[in-house]
Scaffold this active site. Sequence first.
Site, PDB file in Angstrom:
ATOM      1  CG  ASN A 213     -55.859 -79.434  35.756  1.00  0.00           C
ATOM      2  OD1 ASN A 213     -54.914 -79.819  35.384  1.00  0.00           O
ATOM      3  ND2 ASN A 213     -57.054 -79.885  34.278  1.00  0.00           N
ATOM      4  CG  PHE A 332     -48.756 -84.343  25.514  1.00  0.00           C
ATOM      5  CD1 PHE A 332     -48.693 -84.252  24.584  1.00  0.00           C
ATOM      6  CD2 PHE A 332     -48.556 -85.112  26.728  1.00  0.00           C
ATOM      7  CE1 PHE A 332     -46.783 -84.283  24.640  1.00  0.00           C
ATOM      8  CE2 PHE A 332     -47.192 -85.633  26.388  1.00  0.00           C
ATOM      9  CZ  PHE A 332     -45.879 -84.705  25.418  1.00  0.00           C
TER      10      PHE A 332
HETATM   11  N1  CTP Z   1     -57.132 -80.741  24.817  1.00  0.00           N
HETATM   12  C1  CTP Z   1     -57.437 -79.783  24.442  1.00  0.00           C
HETATM   13  N2  CTP Z   1     -59.124 -79.291  24.498  1.00  0.00           N
HETATM   14  C2  CTP Z   1     -60.048 -79.718  25.687  1.00  0.00           C
HETATM   15  C3  CTP Z   1     -59.519 -80.700  26.043  1.00  0.00           C
HETATM   16  C4  CTP Z   1     -58.828 -81.472  25.487  1.00  0.00           C
HETATM   17  O1  CTP Z   1     -56.767 -79.326  23.435  1.00  0.00           O
HETATM   18  N3  CTP Z   1     -61.423 -79.051  25.663  1.00  0.00           N
HETATM   19  C5  CTP Z   1     -55.860 -81.298  24.444  1.00  0.00           C
HETATM   20  C6  CTP Z   1     -55.332 -81.527  25.150  1.00  0.00           C
HETATM   21  O2  CTP Z   1     -54.497 -80.611  24.992  1.00  0.00           O
HETATM   22  C7  CTP Z   1     -55.386 -83.468  24.979  1.00  0.00           C
HETATM   23  C8  CTP Z   1     -55.812 -83.747  24.088  1.00  0.00           C
HETATM   24  O3  CTP Z   1     -56.561 -82.750  24.284  1.00  0.00           O
HETATM   25  O4  CTP Z   1     -53.645 -82.981  24.276  1.00  0.00           O
HETATM   26  C9  CTP Z   1     -56.484 -84.658  25.387  1.00  0.00           C
HETATM   27  O5  CTP Z   1     -56.674 -84.454  25.987  1.00  0.00           O
HETATM   28  P1  CTP Z   1     -56.930 -84.766  27.380  1.00  0.00           P
HETATM   29  O6  CTP Z   1     -58.256 -84.089  28.830  1.00  0.00           O
HETATM   30  O7  CTP Z   1     -56.282 -86.568  27.213  1.00  0.00           O
HETATM   31  O8  CTP Z   1     -58.445 -85.683  26.932  1.00  0.00           O
HETATM   32  P2  CTP Z   1     -60.014 -86.058  26.694  1.00  0.00           P
HETATM   33  O9  CTP Z   1     -60.156 -84.927  25.230  1.00  0.00           O
HETATM   34  O10 CTP Z   1     -60.571 -84.748  27.736  1.00  0.00           O
HETATM   35  O11 CTP Z   1     -60.811 -86.582  27.048  1.00  0.00           O
HETATM   36  P3  CTP Z   1     -61.036 -87.661  28.119  1.00  0.00           P
HETATM   37  O12 CTP Z   1     -61.897 -85.788  29.005  1.00  0.00           O
HETATM   38  O13 CTP Z   1     -62.544 -87.753  27.799  1.00  0.00           O
HETATM   39  O14 CTP Z   1     -59.930 -87.816  28.801  1.00  0.00           O
END
Ligand code: CTP
Length: 421
Positions: A213, A332
């Site tokens: 990403n 975050f």
């Molecule tokens: N995060 C994590 N491990 C994952 C996904 C996310 O540790 N597999 C953490 C990110 O570092 C961030 C938070 O979770 O602190 C939110 O990440 P985000 O990508 O915004 O959310 P998602 O859980 O992926 O939800 P969505 O895709 O539905 O927005």
Amino acid sequence: MSTLSGKHIVLGLSGGIAAFKSAELCRALVKAGVTVQVVMTEAAEQFMTAVTLQALSGRTVYTSQWDPREANNMAHINLSREADAIVVAPSSADFMSKLLHGGADELLSLMCLARPLDKVPLILAPAMNREMWANPATQRNMAQLKADGIHVLDVGQGDQACGETGDGRMLEADEILEELEGFFTPKVMAGKQVLVTAGPTYEAIDPVRGITNLSSGKMGFAIARAARLAGADVTLIAGPVSLATPRGVKRVDVRSARQMLEAVQPFVDEAQVFISTAAVADWRPASTADQKIKKDGSGETPQMSFVENSDILASVAHSPRAASGELFCVGFAAESHDLLTHASAKRIRKGVPLLVGNIGPSTFGQDDNALLLVDETGAYEMPHASKQKLAVDLIADIATRLNRQDDSGHGVGRSTFSERN
Ligand code: CTP
């Protein structure tokens, strides 16, 4: 804004080839909002002209204790009384030896000796040949200077002007600037171990392709830096990004979400703060091809299936230490819309006391951002600013929360930032 902004620093140069770096340092200090008064020894003038440093600092340079510009003819007193710090860069072996013995036969050492010890810190950036540096006399002097309360910076390692290679190079201007920034930053995170994840993850499809990403890692790197400047012991677990490691931060490079999870795990039993800024890929290909997937000419596209990656933050946030408040977890949320709604829901879903929301598409790769801090009491805004500044403010905010937690023995305090609405 730099913590150096508004400070007044006397920049002393003793004799050494590294004096050319002092010109860059002078310039960087001025750019950071510092007023710089340069003082040079006679030996320093062999390497760098006062004219250069006058032009860069915007102030006439002092080179002699007999300077008639001072009405009372006491430059050594007048110059040191105005300073927030005296920084001697380069600090030669001879100059350090002189300081050690209280020598005062020229303006710079005289001024260092005459400085008010409780008000004007003295910071040295040593520079010399590797044999001079390793010599027991120099090492003995250094130890005593430190014992006398003088701050002696590290030296760099590498090629030296004399053609030899080893320890003793003066730090680069940006490294000295970072050290000074740290020197003036309140140590609100002293004694804390802070773990930060940053950047994207990369999930391989085959040896040449993968899913990732647009996260640049800049916010996470800025947070790691700010925590370090605030005195924390910081480990930064970074996905694939091309950013320099902040000075003093331990870095672990990973590629995939699974590697990131593995790298995080040892710290769950040790850290006091976990800040999860990484944009972890939600899914990875169910299998990774050993060889490059080739087009076979039929026009058919490969069929791919995915599996969900573990949620690193949620798993850490549900660990016993996080549940008991020993490990403070910060999530975050990179959203594209409805930030408050999504960030509030995500905070509860992840089980973290604090979740920091931002609009992903408008901040990925940029040097600035705006943050929305969501905790159990509401939402607070950190308005648009550089990521460096936001990181400093966020670390200060987290430190306040930790202190309140310590004071009350439980729970998380309200942010110092004004309510959004
Ligand atoms: N995060 C994590 N491990 C994952 C996904 C996310 O540790 N597999 C953490 C990110 O570092 C961030 C938070 O979770 O602190 C939110 O990440 P985000 O990508 O915004 O959310 P998602 O859980 O992926 O939800 P969505 O895709 O539905 O927005």
